[in-house]
Write a protein that holds these residues in place. Structure first.
Motif, PDB file in Angstrom:
ATOM      1  N   GLN A  38      46.012  51.421 104.234  1.00  0.00           N
ATOM      2  CA  GLN A  38      44.666  50.850 104.259  1.00  0.00           C
ATOM      3  C   GLN A  38      44.501  49.726 103.242  1.00  0.00           C
ATOM      4  O   GLN A  38      43.815  48.732 103.502  1.00  0.00           O
ATOM      5  CB  GLN A  38      43.623  51.941 103.980  1.00  0.00           C
ATOM      6  N   THR A  39      45.141  49.871 102.070  1.00  0.00           N
ATOM      7  CA  THR A  39      45.005  48.855 101.020  1.00  0.00           C
ATOM      8  C   THR A  39      46.056  47.762 101.115  1.00  0.00           C
ATOM      9  O   THR A  39      45.959  46.740 100.428  1.00  0.00           O
ATOM     10  CB  THR A  39      45.120  49.514  99.633  1.00  0.00           C
ATOM     11  N   LYS A  40      47.101  48.004 101.913  1.00  0.00           N
ATOM     12  CA  LYS A  40      48.240  47.084 102.010  1.00  0.00           C
ATOM     13  C   LYS A  40      48.856  46.843 100.625  1.00  0.00           C
ATOM     14  O   LYS A  40      49.278  45.740 100.278  1.00  0.00           O
ATOM     15  CB  LYS A  40      47.823  45.758 102.655  1.00  0.00           C
ATOM     16  N   ASN A  41      48.889  47.920  99.841  1.00  0.00           N
ATOM     17  CA  ASN A  41      49.551  47.977  98.527  1.00  0.00           C
ATOM     18  C   ASN A  41      48.853  47.176  97.433  1.00  0.00           C
ATOM     19  O   ASN A  41      49.400  47.035  96.339  1.00  0.00           O
ATOM     20  CB  ASN A  41      51.021  47.543  98.635  1.00  0.00           C
ATOM     21  N   VAL A  42      47.664  46.643  97.690  1.00  0.00           N
ATOM     22  CA  VAL A  42      46.902  45.915  96.660  1.00  0.00           C
ATOM     23  C   VAL A  42      45.434  46.306  96.791  1.00  0.00           C
ATOM     24  O   VAL A  42      44.878  46.262  97.898  1.00  0.00           O
ATOM     25  CB  VAL A  42      47.051  44.388  96.801  1.00  0.00           C
ATOM     26  N   TYR A  43      44.813  46.694  95.669  1.00  0.00           N
ATOM     27  CA  TYR A  43      43.397  47.039  95.714  1.00  0.00           C
ATOM     28  C   TYR A  43      42.697  46.547  94.453  1.00  0.00           C
ATOM     29  O   TYR A  43      43.215  46.684  93.342  1.00  0.00           O
ATOM     30  CB  TYR A  43      43.206  48.548  95.838  1.00  0.00           C
ATOM     31  N   ALA A  87      42.521  52.003  90.332  1.00  0.00           N
ATOM     32  CA  ALA A  87      42.762  51.195  91.530  1.00  0.00           C
ATOM     33  C   ALA A  87      44.190  51.390  92.026  1.00  0.00           C
ATOM     34  O   ALA A  87      44.448  51.460  93.239  1.00  0.00           O
ATOM     35  CB  ALA A  87      42.495  49.721  91.228  1.00  0.00           C
ATOM     36  N   ASN A  88      45.125  51.498  91.092  1.00  0.00           N
ATOM     37  CA  ASN A  88      46.526  51.702  91.457  1.00  0.00           C
ATOM     38  C   ASN A  88      46.734  53.070  92.107  1.00  0.00           C
ATOM     39  O   ASN A  88      47.518  53.203  93.058  1.00  0.00           O
ATOM     40  CB  ASN A  88      47.398  51.560  90.205  1.00  0.00           C
ATOM     41  N   ASN A  89      46.015  54.079  91.615  1.00  0.00           N
ATOM     42  CA  ASN A  89      46.100  55.409  92.225  1.00  0.00           C
ATOM     43  C   ASN A  89      45.573  55.394  93.655  1.00  0.00           C
ATOM     44  O   ASN A  89      46.096  56.090  94.534  1.00  0.00           O
ATOM     45  CB  ASN A  89      45.312  56.428  91.397  1.00  0.00           C
ATOM     46  N   ILE A  90      44.524  54.597  93.888  1.00  0.00           N
ATOM     47  CA  ILE A  90      43.979  54.468  95.243  1.00  0.00           C
ATOM     48  C   ILE A  90      45.013  53.833  96.173  1.00  0.00           C
ATOM     49  O   ILE A  90      45.197  54.259  97.317  1.00  0.00           O
ATOM     50  CB  ILE A  90      42.679  53.635  95.205  1.00  0.00           C
ATOM     51  N   VAL A  91      45.731  52.819  95.661  1.00  0.00           N
ATOM     52  CA  VAL A  91      46.785  52.167  96.460  1.00  0.00           C
ATOM     53  C   VAL A  91      47.860  53.171  96.835  1.00  0.00           C
ATOM     54  O   VAL A  91      48.319  53.204  97.984  1.00  0.00           O
ATOM     55  CB  VAL A  91      47.403  50.994  95.675  1.00  0.00           C
ATOM     56  N   LYS A  92      48.275  53.992  95.874  1.00  0.00           N
ATOM     57  CA  LYS A  92      49.345  54.954  96.141  1.00  0.00           C
ATOM     58  C   LYS A  92      48.910  56.026  97.146  1.00  0.00           C
ATOM     59  O   LYS A  92      49.733  56.561  97.890  1.00  0.00           O
ATOM     60  CB  LYS A  92      49.795  55.606  94.829  1.00  0.00           C
ATOM     61  N   THR A  93      47.609  56.340  97.125  1.00  0.00           N
ATOM     62  CA  THR A  93      47.100  57.353  98.054  1.00  0.00           C
ATOM     63  C   THR A  93      46.866  56.774  99.445  1.00  0.00           C
ATOM     64  O   THR A  93      47.081  57.450 100.459  1.00  0.00           O
ATOM     65  CB  THR A  93      45.789  57.950  97.512  1.00  0.00           C
ATOM     66  N   TYR A  94      46.444  55.524  99.499  1.00  0.00           N
ATOM     67  CA  TYR A  94      46.140  54.879 100.785  1.00  0.00           C
ATOM     68  C   TYR A  94      46.914  53.548 100.903  1.00  0.00           C
ATOM     69  O   TYR A  94      46.315  52.467 100.964  1.00  0.00           O
ATOM     70  CB  TYR A  94      44.640  54.607 100.910  1.00  0.00           C
ATOM     71  N   PRO A  95      48.242  53.596 100.946  1.00  0.00           N
ATOM     72  CA  PRO A  95      49.031  52.346 100.967  1.00  0.00           C
ATOM     73  C   PRO A  95      48.797  51.496 102.208  1.00  0.00           C
ATOM     74  O   PRO A  95      48.789  50.262 102.130  1.00  0.00           O
ATOM     75  CB  PRO A  95      50.480  52.852 100.904  1.00  0.00           C
ATOM     76  N   PRO A 133      59.400  47.812  96.705  1.00  0.00           N
ATOM     77  CA  PRO A 133      57.974  47.955  97.029  1.00  0.00           C
ATOM     78  C   PRO A 133      57.173  48.244  95.762  1.00  0.00           C
ATOM     79  O   PRO A 133      57.592  49.041  94.920  1.00  0.00           O
ATOM     80  CB  PRO A 133      57.952  49.160  97.971  1.00  0.00           C
ATOM     81  N   VAL A 134      56.033  47.596  95.596  1.00  0.00           N
ATOM     82  CA  VAL A 134      55.198  47.823  94.416  1.00  0.00           C
ATOM     83  C   VAL A 134      53.750  48.049  94.838  1.00  0.00           C
ATOM     84  O   VAL A 134      53.320  47.618  95.905  1.00  0.00           O
ATOM     85  CB  VAL A 134      55.259  46.639  93.422  1.00  0.00           C
ATOM     86  N   SER A 135      53.016  48.734  93.973  1.00  0.00           N
ATOM     87  CA  SER A 135      51.573  48.929  94.145  1.00  0.00           C
ATOM     88  C   SER A 135      50.855  48.137  93.067  1.00  0.00           C
ATOM     89  O   SER A 135      51.261  48.172  91.902  1.00  0.00           O
ATOM     90  CB  SER A 135      51.217  50.413  94.020  1.00  0.00           C
ATOM     91  N   VAL A 136      49.787  47.446  93.441  1.00  0.00           N
ATOM     92  CA  VAL A 136      49.046  46.614  92.489  1.00  0.00           C
ATOM     93  C   VAL A 136      47.579  47.046  92.464  1.00  0.00           C
ATOM     94  O   VAL A 136      46.922  47.072  93.509  1.00  0.00           O
ATOM     95  CB  VAL A 136      49.131  45.117  92.850  1.00  0.00           C
ATOM     96  N   GLY A 137      47.094  47.402  91.276  1.00  0.00           N
ATOM     97  CA  GLY A 137      45.687  47.740  91.103  1.00  0.00           C
ATOM     98  C   GLY A 137      45.047  46.787  90.119  1.00  0.00           C
ATOM     99  O   GLY A 137      45.638  46.472  89.087  1.00  0.00           O
ATOM    100  N   ILE A 138      43.844  46.290  90.437  1.00  0.00           N
ATOM    101  CA  ILE A 138      43.172  45.292  89.599  1.00  0.00           C
ATOM    102  C   ILE A 138      41.715  45.699  89.419  1.00  0.00           C
ATOM    103  O   ILE A 138      41.070  46.160  90.368  1.00  0.00           O
ATOM    104  CB  ILE A 138      43.259  43.886  90.226  1.00  0.00           C
ATOM    105  N   ALA A 139      41.200  45.528  88.186  1.00  0.00           N
ATOM    106  CA  ALA A 139      39.803  45.866  87.899  1.00  0.00           C
ATOM    107  C   ALA A 139      39.378  45.200  86.603  1.00  0.00           C
ATOM    108  O   ALA A 139      40.132  44.403  86.014  1.00  0.00           O
ATOM    109  CB  ALA A 139      39.628  47.384  87.817  1.00  0.00           C
ATOM    110  N   ALA A 140      38.195  45.556  86.127  1.00  0.00           N
ATOM    111  CA  ALA A 140      37.640  44.921  84.927  1.00  0.00           C
ATOM    112  C   ALA A 140      38.249  45.447  83.640  1.00  0.00           C
ATOM    113  O   ALA A 140      38.070  44.846  82.582  1.00  0.00           O
ATOM    114  CB  ALA A 140      36.125  45.127  84.896  1.00  0.00           C
TER     115      ALA A 140
END
Length: 417
Positions: free
Chosen positions: A157-162, A147-155, A132-139
């Motif tokens: 709701q984000t479905k592991n990608v935000y 963004a990755n921290n948000i994924v880890k906190t809300y897996p 399982p991996v978490s993916v965060g993407i931004a500018a």
């Protein structure tokens, strides 16, 4: 856009990938020689602290049904390589950040396209490797971390990608993130910022550029710009190591010089192999011995070795290190740890030949032959004479899992009936 892929509970997930019956159950992974806890699954975190001493925690492991594993670095390293390979298929550039994390860059894509790519990466890593991996993407890299921290906190709701794709999302993320959770801000800097009443990442971005540069240097200013959505922290170039070390604790305390020499010879040879792998050579080394830190008398001794010329020969390095070890060794003590550290490292293509006193040129050909045979037959098959060929030194690894992906004898078998 920038992104980061972070493997969730990586060491524990690698063990679960080959034993799916452990999914949802608490797991801890121990350090070298099964000394202390270095990794925990989320199920184990309420019961065991990071760094907990293994032998003191046996009752906690048993009482809470925690599955214990010795660190299996061959397996973890290979799984990490496979993750990085999958990520590389989808992105324009990749920067491995640690064994379980990698930054990546996407050129000329919209937020929606970036999110689809993140989902493809997450899906393929799970399908191909069971991780399982978490993916965060931004500018920027700093915002991708948020963004990755948000994924880890809300897996869920984000479905592991935000993706932080809008200004509204950026501001919301900054106001949500505590200053001590910002990538690149450590304890000392957190303390300074909190004294200035800076509690959230958003508060930090409100400071003037001049103030940030004066108080926190150009590094702090780059971080501020990154959090503002102006990509300032770029990808780092991969450099060769400037120091190479092999240090280990012994399974049992040792007092006999001959036994310690064999260990140190193995460490020196390991360092030399790493040196040749990165096409470098060294002019010196540091060798040290330590007694048990919790014993009655603590002894720590060490000394520098100067070879007189740059070398990557296991023969030269090991000989020099052992001669120095004999000089500094003190009788009457029991030793628990030893190590060899190579210093003054330079590329081997800049070697300067000395007219009086250079290395035997035959060493280079011999080392090439040794490395080739060990790569083909398995590490440690061909040894130096000062390594005991009848003795295979191993770390204490009482809970070691099989090396499923890197050792033929450990490959899993499948019942197709």
């Amino acid at each position: 856009m920038y992104g980061i892929v972070d493997c969730n509970s990586f060491y524990a997930s690698c063990e679960r990938a080959f034993r799916p019956n452990l999914i949802g159950k608490p797991i801890v992974v121990l350090s070298n020689n099964d000394g202390c806890v270095i990794a925990r699954s989320k199920e184990a975190k309420p019961y065991v602290k990071m760094g907990a001493v293994a032998f003191k925690s046996k009752e906690d492991f048993r009482k809470n049904g925690i599955h214990v594993f010795s660190s299996n670095y061959a397996l973890y390293g290979d799984m990490s390589y496979r993750v990085m390979t999958i990520i590389s298929k989808y992105v324009d550039d990749i920067e491995p950040y640690s064994i379980d994390e990698a930054f990546f860059k996407l050129e000329n894509v919209t937020s929606q396209e970036a999110e689809l790519i993140g989902k493809q990466i997450q899906k393929e890593v799970m399908q191909q490797l069971g991780l399982p991996v978490s993916v965060g993407i931004a500018a920027s890299k700093a915002l991708a971390k948020l963004a990755n921290n948000i994924v880890k906190t809300y897996p869920e709701q984000t479905k592991n990608v935000y993706v932080i794709g809008t200004e509204e999302q950026r501001l919301k993320a900054l106001k949500w993130t505590n200053i001590d959770n910002v990538w690149g801000i450590g304890r000392k800097l957190t303390k300074k910022l909190q004294e200035m009443n800076i509690k959230k990442a958003y508060d930090f971005t409100l400071l003037s550029d001049e103030l940030v540069r004066r108080k926190f240097s150009v590094v702090g200013l780059r971080l501020k710009h990154d959090l503002e959505g102006k990509p300032t922290i770029g990808f780092e170039e991969v450099h060769d190591k400037y120091m190479i070390a092999t240090t280990r604790s012994f399974p049992n305390v040792l007092s006999d010089l001959n036994e310690i020499e064999e260990r140190v010879a193995t460490f020196a040879n390991s360092c030399a192999e790493k040196l040749r792998k990165q096409k470098s050579e060294c002019s010196g080394a540091y060798v040290f011995l330590r007694s048990n830190r919790f014993g009655k008398e603590y002894m720590k001794i060490g000394a520098m070795v100067h070879f007189g010329f740059a070398t990557s020969s296991s023969i030269t390095i090991t000989k020099g290190v052992l001669e120095k070890l004999r000089e500094i060794f003190k009788e009457g003590y029991t030793y628990k740890k030893a190590g060899v550290i190579l210093v003054s490292i330079s590329p081997n293509n800049s070697h300067q030949i000395r007219l009086f006193g250079d290395e035997n040129p035959k060493h280079q050909l011999l080392m090439q032959a040794m490395d080739k045979l060990n790569n083909k037959m398995g590490q440690g098959k061909l040894k130096l004479a000062n390594q005991d060929i009848k003795k295979t030194w191993k770390m204490r690894q009482e809970h070691l899992s099989p090396q499923y992906t890197t050792k033929f004898s450990d490959i899993i078998t499948v019942n197709c009936k």
